[in-house]
Design a protein around this motif. Structure first.
Motif, PDB file in Angstrom:
ATOM      1  N   LEU A 152      -1.407  10.965 -10.981  1.00 48.07           N
ATOM      2  CA  LEU A 152      -1.434   9.814 -10.091  1.00 48.07           C
ATOM      3  C   LEU A 152      -1.696   8.577 -10.931  1.00 48.07           C
ATOM      4  N   ASN A 153      -0.834   7.559 -10.764  1.00 47.40           N
ATOM      5  CA  ASN A 153      -1.018   6.286 -11.462  1.00 47.40           C
ATOM      6  C   ASN A 153      -1.342   5.212 -10.435  1.00 47.40           C
ATOM      7  N   HIS A 154      -2.410   4.483 -10.687  1.00 40.41           N
ATOM      8  CA  HIS A 154      -2.874   3.468  -9.742  1.00 40.41           C
ATOM      9  C   HIS A 154      -2.324   2.102 -10.139  1.00 40.41           C
ATOM     10  N   HIS A 155      -1.525   1.522  -9.250  1.00 41.71           N
ATOM     11  CA  HIS A 155      -0.844   0.257  -9.548  1.00 41.71           C
ATOM     12  C   HIS A 155      -0.966  -0.652  -8.321  1.00 41.71           C
ATOM     13  N   LYS A 156      -1.977  -1.508  -8.325  1.00 40.30           N
ATOM     14  CA  LYS A 156      -2.285  -2.308  -7.141  1.00 40.30           C
ATOM     15  C   LYS A 156      -1.686  -3.709  -7.183  1.00 40.30           C
ATOM     16  N   THR A 198       1.045   4.680  -7.114  1.00 41.54           N
ATOM     17  CA  THR A 198       0.622   4.261  -5.789  1.00 41.54           C
ATOM     18  C   THR A 198      -0.276   3.031  -5.845  1.00 41.54           C
ATOM     19  N   SER A 199      -0.205   2.230  -4.791  1.00 39.43           N
ATOM     20  CA  SER A 199      -1.030   1.028  -4.711  1.00 39.43           C
ATOM     21  C   SER A 199      -2.321   1.271  -3.919  1.00 39.43           C
ATOM     22  N   ARG A 200      -2.504   2.500  -3.436  1.00 34.78           N
ATOM     23  CA  ARG A 200      -3.749   2.853  -2.750  1.00 34.78           C
ATOM     24  C   ARG A 200      -3.999   4.344  -2.930  1.00 34.78           C
ATOM     25  N   GLN A 201      -5.202   4.786  -2.652  1.00 34.85           N
ATOM     26  CA  GLN A 201      -5.517   6.203  -2.775  1.00 34.85           C
ATOM     27  C   GLN A 201      -4.741   6.992  -1.720  1.00 34.85           C
ATOM     28  N   LYS A 238      -4.307   2.798 -15.021  1.00 31.42           N
ATOM     29  CA  LYS A 238      -5.048   4.052 -14.879  1.00 31.42           C
ATOM     30  C   LYS A 238      -4.152   5.193 -14.409  1.00 31.42           C
ATOM     31  N   THR A 239      -4.130   6.296 -15.183  1.00 31.26           N
ATOM     32  CA  THR A 239      -3.383   7.501 -14.812  1.00 31.26           C
ATOM     33  C   THR A 239      -4.320   8.698 -14.877  1.00 31.26           C
ATOM     34  N   GLN A 278       0.842  -1.196   0.000  1.00 36.52           N
ATOM     35  CA  GLN A 278       0.000   0.000   0.000  1.00 36.52           C
ATOM     36  C   GLN A 278       0.876   1.243   0.000  1.00 36.52           C
TER      37      GLN A 278
END
Length: 451
Positions: A241-245, A216-219, A255-256, A194
């Motif tokens: 912000l790029n979402h990488h979970k 980031t792996s979380r908001q 998603k960016t 996270q």
């Protein structure tokens, strides 16, 4: 094999390998020694024994190469981002031309011994050239550090000063790490998965504009951090912000989103301007990109009648260099944001003879041909993995008369030339040093269809 791990041996270094390591023979066994240079006599310790070779750690240099220099970087060995900073720069350029020869000898495309491999084009000042950085973040004793993983590990080497990184981007990442600590932003940990895991900073050489991506792996809430950061660095115009979970080693997730500022930064090459959104690809060394693209233009040798395909087109940069010299330019890329940038850039530059489409070249080109389109010239600038097998088959099927292959990996280039050389004559290969002090080089290959 007469070698064992921890065994200490003397070794004469005969040449340098594709990763910048020294190579010698011990009782007919290849031994790879990072840090050793051609012509040196060394004493080393075996660290790994493989089927056909061994790896060793350099212990002592008994005969020093006259081309060895003291690396100016304090963390050169710990970081591993550069591999040949201990080799004098003019000899680095020779080594990079030799990299091409080694790769060609390994894969042996038709008539490779006769290829004209031109001297590597280097930089007048090979420092602070990287316009983009991607540093990992980790929290250590409550303080956030940013840097690179030590080679072959997940041990972070914090970097405060990098001799190949643009100094503004370096100053920004140091401040980002401090602000991540101050604002107690969650930081990625491989066990907890996270928080912020990577930060990308890119600066345009022409305009000085800067953009950032927080992966980031979380908001996370970056409002306070951004406010302080842009106050100190007004050149920052975009924060995304790029979402990488997932746990994958890929740098980015799918998603960016832009969370502050404008959608892109403006850059320039060969006299034309273009916009770069945060995820769009552009060469890491803006100064040498002028040289690289200039060589690509020269190699394609256009007469003005051509219809050109720009595969892996990104935001359209290489294609724009040709747009005013051909009948039409068509490009494709798998990143939709890059294609949108390409369309906007072409419109702003006033090019009415360009067309861009998101997708894979190996799927789009056959579709265009089925619709009646025909290309006379082709430019490919693939990732390090080289040409997709299906794209290679597509090229060999349609065979545009002129082709330029821009490569950042000598091994995959040599591999692809095995098939391409059956249809095309390799006129010459021009090496361009895009990455001083590393074991990587870029190459421009001029190919002409055999009659």
């Amino acid at each position: 094999m007469n070698l064992r791990v921890k065994q200490k041996i003397p070794l004469k270094i005969k040449r340098m390998g594709i990763n910048g390591e020294g190579i010698g023979f011990f009782k007919k066994t290849l031994v790879f020694v990072p840090g050793a240079l051609k012509g040196e006599d060394v004493f080393c310790q075996i660290t790994a024994v493989k089927r056909n070779f061994a790896e060793a750690r350099l212990l002592e240099i008994n005969k020093v190469s006259k081309f060895r220099v003291e690396p100016a970087c304090d963390i050169y060995e710990a970081c591993g981002g550069c591999q040949i900073m201990h080799l004098r720069y003019d000899k680095q350029l020779d080594f990079k031309a030799d990299l091409l020869r080694q790769a060609l000898k390994k894969y042996q495309p038709a008539s490779f011994e006769e290829y004209d491999i031109r001297p590597t084009l280097g930089m007048p000042e090979p420092r602070y050239y990287r316009g983009k950085l991607q540093f990992q973040t980790r929290s250590f004793k409550g303080k956030v550090q940013a840097g690179l993983y030590a080679e072959g590990s997940h041990r972070l080497v914090a970097i405060k000063e990098c001799l190949v990184q643009d100094q503004t981007t370096q100053a920004i990442i140091i401040q980002v790490a401090d602000l991540l600590t101050k604002h107690q932003i969650p930081i990625y940990d491989e066990r907890k998965i996270q928080g912020v895991r990577t930060v990308m900073v890119r600066r345009a050489r022409e305009t000085g504009q800067v953009q950032l991506i927080f992966v980031t792996s979380r908001q996370v809430n970056l409002t306070g951090l951004i406010k302080e950061l842009v106050a100190e660095f007004p050149a920052i115009v975009t924060v995304a912000l790029n979402h990488h979970k997932s746990k994958s080693s890929e740098i980015y997730g799918e998603k960016t989103e832009i969370i502050w500022g404008q959608e892109s930064i403006r850059e320039s090459v060969l006299g034309y301007e273009f916009d770069l959104s945060p995820r769009a690809f552009y060469q890491l060394n803006p100064e040498q990109t002028e040289v690289l693209y200039g060589e690509a233009v020269k190699a394609l040798d256009l007469d003005g009648s051509e219809h050109l395909i720009d595969a892996y087109c990104g935001v359209g940069t290489i294609g724009f260099a040709f747009a005013g010299k051909v009948q039409s330019v068509r490009g494709m890329d798998i990143i939709p944001e890059a294609i949108e940038d390409a369309k906007k850039n072409a419109a702003r530059l006033g090019f009415e003879n360009t067309y861009y489409e998101a997708g894979k070249a190996e799927e789009i080109i056959p579709k265009w041909y089925a619709q009646g389109y025909r290309a006379d010239a082709l430019v490919v600038d693939p990732p390090r993995t080289g040409l997709d097998d299906r794209l290679l088959e597509t090229i060999l099927k349609y065979q545009p008369a002129k082709m330029v292959y821009v490569s950042c990996n000598v091994s995959t280039l040599a591999r692809d030339l095995v098939k391409l050389a059956k249809v095309y004559k390799v006129d010459y290969i021009q090496s361009v040093d895009m990455f001083p002090h590393t074991a990587r080089t870029e190459a421009v290959v001029k190919l002409v269809r055999r009659s």
